[in-house]
Design an enzyme around this catalytic site. Structure first.
Site, short mmCIF file in Angstrom:
data_model
loop_
_atom_site.label_atom_id
_atom_site.label_comp_id
_atom_site.label_asym_id
_atom_site.label_seq_id
_atom_site.Cartn_x
_atom_site.Cartn_y
_atom_site.Cartn_z
N PRO A 30 0.87 -1.19 -0.22
CA PRO A 30 -0.09 0.11 0.11
C PRO A 30 1.00 1.39 -0.07
O PRO A 30 2.08 1.30 0.61
CB PRO A 30 -0.93 -0.05 1.10
N CYS A 31 0.34 2.27 -0.68
CA CYS A 31 1.58 3.62 -0.99
C CYS A 31 0.84 4.62 0.04
O CYS A 31 1.54 5.67 -0.22
CB CYS A 31 1.13 3.93 -2.51
N GLN A 32 0.10 4.59 0.85
CA GLN A 32 -0.54 5.73 1.56
C GLN A 32 0.42 6.30 2.23
O GLN A 32 0.57 7.70 2.54
CB GLN A 32 -1.80 5.20 2.48
N TYR A 34 3.81 6.52 1.83
CA TYR A 34 4.68 7.02 0.87
C TYR A 34 4.33 8.04 -0.15
O TYR A 34 5.13 8.91 -0.39
CB TYR A 34 5.25 6.04 -0.10
N SER A 35 2.93 8.12 -0.39
CA SER A 35 2.52 9.12 -1.22
C SER A 35 2.63 10.57 -0.70
O SER A 35 2.55 10.68 0.78
CB SER A 35 1.19 8.94 -1.75
#
Length: 409
Positions: A30-32, A34-35
């Site tokens: 999941p990228c939350q 890192y975004s």
């Protein structure tokens, strides 16, 4: 598939035979965490401690799967923000690369990490000299969207010799918003509050066009004024309908264009999920202005470009914080990144045609992501937008899959 509206990372395992030697693992954590948007939100939380956010370390779950399966190859995808995200005073990407490089310790083979490189119309797998080499630009693969993502390809060392010469021709032709949505049925927006019918919509748009034409004075604004008057005449003569969504355009499914052949499906009798959402009447004028401005000036207007009469009732409108609050997608350029935020209000994804005065439909957003027209999204419309925004463009995925297959075969 992940559940409708889900934002969890996806992991796909393809196995050609019971042997793990023939396995390829494709996915990403999941990228939350890192975004850039996710990091801003996290900093706004009272008492937030990055080191205590388990999402920063979910890439290790991906690595655990790799270590167990020992696949022939893997593809790992994430947002570009992963390169700059830090935790424990270290770059997350450095930690990731260390863990990936240590894969194979105690085994006969390790993994050689490769970046996808495009040059002279061909894509190949090359060693990376710096972290930014792992950034893949979707538009270089013929995707009509400026979507930049980190993609790492790992080839098991006993197979890596095959990968050195693997290359494929890519669909590198510059593609635009117009290429994929211009043939879609023309629709007017809905009105979310108050009376919502053709007469009410027509009145709102005509009033906005008249107002904007009247205040577009001076030599520098002559083209804008003429464009607003043209919109007014077109709406009077042939206003768009809200019910033409399913009609197939003329020539559908007969194009020789590679991208349209990928998107269009000749066996379809109608186009699904091409329905308009409702917009506040006050936003119709802003959408109209943004679309006309983008057509005439060639760029999306900033907050300062909007006439004062269109200023939203927001105290921070002129602070610069919401400079891009209303963003039109320019017809003759690739779109900006289609994100799951399109599910919220559509202000960042305004249709380039001023006559339609609306945000993009689910199907138009899906086409910018290069989903074929026969791919149906589950759940309600908000969940459908989220699924579109969280995806990797299938047209890009197909080409990377071809490259990986060639590298291990």
């Amino acid at each position: 598939r992940t559940p409708p509206g889900s934002s969890v990372g996806a992991l796909h395992i393809f196995r050609a035979s019971p042997k793990y030697d023939d396995t390829i693992v494709i996915g990403g954590p999941p990228c939350q965490a890192y975004s850039l948007v996710g990091r801003v939100r996290s900093r706004g939380k009272v008492g937030y401690v990055p080191e205590e956010d388990a999402r920063h370390y979910l890439f290790r779950e991906y690595i655990r799967v790799l270590d167990k399966l020992r696949p022939a190859a893997f593809v790992m995808e994430n947002v570009k923000g992963m390169l700059s995200s830090t935790v424990e005073s270290r770059l997350v990407f450095e930690m990731l690369m260390e863990d990936l490089s240590s894969l194979g310790t105690g085994h006969a083979h390790h993994y050689e990490l490769r970046a996808v490189r495009v040059e002279d119309g061909k894509a190949s797998l090359q060693e990376a000299a710096q972290p930014s080499d792992f950034i893949v630009h979707s538009e270089a693969f013929g995707v009509p969207q400026r979507r930049h993502r980190v993609i790492i390809v790992g080839i098991r060392s006993d197979l890596a010799g095959r990968a050195a010469d693997a290359e494929i021709a890519v669909s590198g032709m510059a593609r635009t918003v117009r290429d994929v949505i211009e043939t879609m049925p023309v629709l007017r927006s809905g009105i979310s509050r108050g009376r919502d019918d053709a007469a009410a919509w027509r009145g709102e748009v005509l009033d906005a066009a008249k107002l904007l034409a009247g205040i577009s004075k001076g030599k520098d604004n002559r083209a804008l004024r003429e464009a607003f008057l043209t919109v007014s005449e077109r709406v009077k003569e042939n206003p768009p309908t809200v019910r033409a969504a399913s009609r197939l355009p003329d020539g559908y499914g007969t194009s020789n264009d590679e991208l349209l052949q990928w998107i269009e499906r000749p066996q379809l009798r109608a186009i699904a999920q091409h329905e308009t959402r409702g917009h506040m009447a006050s936003d119709l004028g802003r959408y109209l202005f943004a679309a006309v401005f983008g057509t005439v000036r060639g760029y999306s207007p900033k907050a300062a470009d909007f006439p004062l009469v269109l200023s939203p009732d927001h105290r921070n409108w002129h602070s610069g914080v919401f400079n891009d609050r209303f963003r039109v997608q320019l017809a003759d350029e690739a779109s900006t990144t289609v994100t799951s935020h399109i599910s919220k209000d559509g202000h960042y994804f305004i249709h380039p045609d001023p006559i339609q005065c609306r945000s993009l439909t689910v199907r138009e957003a899906a086409r910018l992501q290069t989903f074929p027209d026969d791919y149906l999204f589950l759940g309600n419309r908000t969940q459908q937008y989220v699924q579109v925004g969280n995806a990797v463009p299938p047209f890009l995925a197909k080409q990377i899959a071809m490259l990986v297959l060639k590298a291990v075969n």
